[in-house]
Write an enzyme that holds these catalytic residues in place. Structure first.
Site, PDB file in Angstrom:
ATOM      1  CE  LYS A   1      28.197 -40.663  25.396  1.00 29.29           C
ATOM      2  NZ  LYS A   1      29.293 -40.037  24.624  1.00 29.29           N
TER       3      LYS A   1
ATOM      4  CD  GLU B   1      29.263 -40.793  20.896  1.00 26.75           C
ATOM      5  OE1 GLU B   1      28.841 -40.011  21.759  1.00 26.75           O
ATOM      6  OE2 GLU B   1      30.322 -41.459  21.053  1.00 26.75           O
TER       7      GLU B   1
ATOM      8  CB  CYS C   1      30.441 -43.639  23.234  1.00 29.03           C
ATOM      9  SG  CYS C   1      32.229 -43.359  23.217  1.00 29.03           S
TER      10      CYS C   1
END
Length: 249
Positions: free
Chosen positions: A108, A42, A141
């Protein structure tokens, strides 16, 4: 069959040029292993726990460098970076590049506490892309820890999920339990690329992994140390999507 490469490595905060050089080397090694696509951790380009970060244009110099790597190595690359949005905010993003062009991009969606919420604008879409004859989704994530995210991609036809991550101690069970569960319950391959070592206040958990649609762990890195995992997106999917009672919920 899609061959996946997951790169576990230490963060090198704010060293964009150095990180791109490291990425070019990793892409060459992935190519030597016959990989079709390489996944970084990430926010790889800048580092993750580094405080406020300036956004980058998705078609800027970093993209140009990565596009050149895909042409030279023959390997697609999914890289994490801070995306500059039109309104001036910054998204925690991943861009998938193959053969010198953008195949797909994702921001994200689920913010991990103040570490994300104080710096990043959340995304809200779960698109699926074509990569070398396969339907592929992207997550980042914390997103993987929500059952709905991988399920949404699976229902949209994805057979593979590529997930850059920055998972830290003491959340090792995400790699060893949740990623495997997400793959099995959706009959989908999940490639999860984590950092190792330390960065800012974080001690990263390593344990990058590739889990198949049959729930088997195709590759798993150690908790410490750099690793390049290579495995095929293979296995017979579990029957849950076929047998689910979508008419009752």
């Amino acid at each position: 069959m899609l061959r996946l490469a997951v790169w576990q490595c230490p963060s090198s905060p704010r060293d964009v040029a150095g990180n791109l050089a490291r990425l070019a080397d990793a892409a060459a090694r992935a190519a030597a292993g016959g990989a079709d696509v390489l996944v970084t951790p990430e926010m790889f380009v800048t580092g993750y726990d580094i405080g406020p970060v300036a956004g980058m244009a998705p078609d800027g110099e970093v993209f140009d460098a990565v596009a050149s790597m895909t042409l030279e190595s023959g390997v697609a690359i999914a890289y994490g970076y801070p995306e500059l949005l039109p309104d001036g905010r910054v998204a925690n993003a991943v861009q998938l590049v193959d053969d010198g062009r953008v195949v797909g991009a994702y921001r994200k969606t689920h913010m991990f506490g103040e570490l994300d919420a104080s710096r990043f604008a959340p995304g809200s879409d779960f698109p699926v892309f074509e990569l070398r004859g396969h339907r592929v989704g992207l997550l980042i994530c914390y997103d993987v820890e929500f059952p709905e995210t991988v399920r949404a991609l699976a229902l949209a036809g994805a057979s593979v999920v590529l997930a850059p991550t920055a998972n830290m101690v003491p959340y090792e069970l995400v790699s060893t339990v949740l990623v495997r569960a997400r793959a099995y319950e959706n009959g989908i391959t999940v490639a999860y690329a984590n950092y190792c070592g330390t960065e800012g206040a974080q001690v990263y958990a390593g344990l990058s992994t590739i889990c198949g649609p049959d729930g088997r762990v195709r590759a798993l890195a150690a908790a410490e140390g750099e690793a390049l995992l290579i495995a095929d997106a293979a296995g017979d999917p579990a029957p849950y999507l076929r047998d689910r009672r979508h008419d009752v919920y």
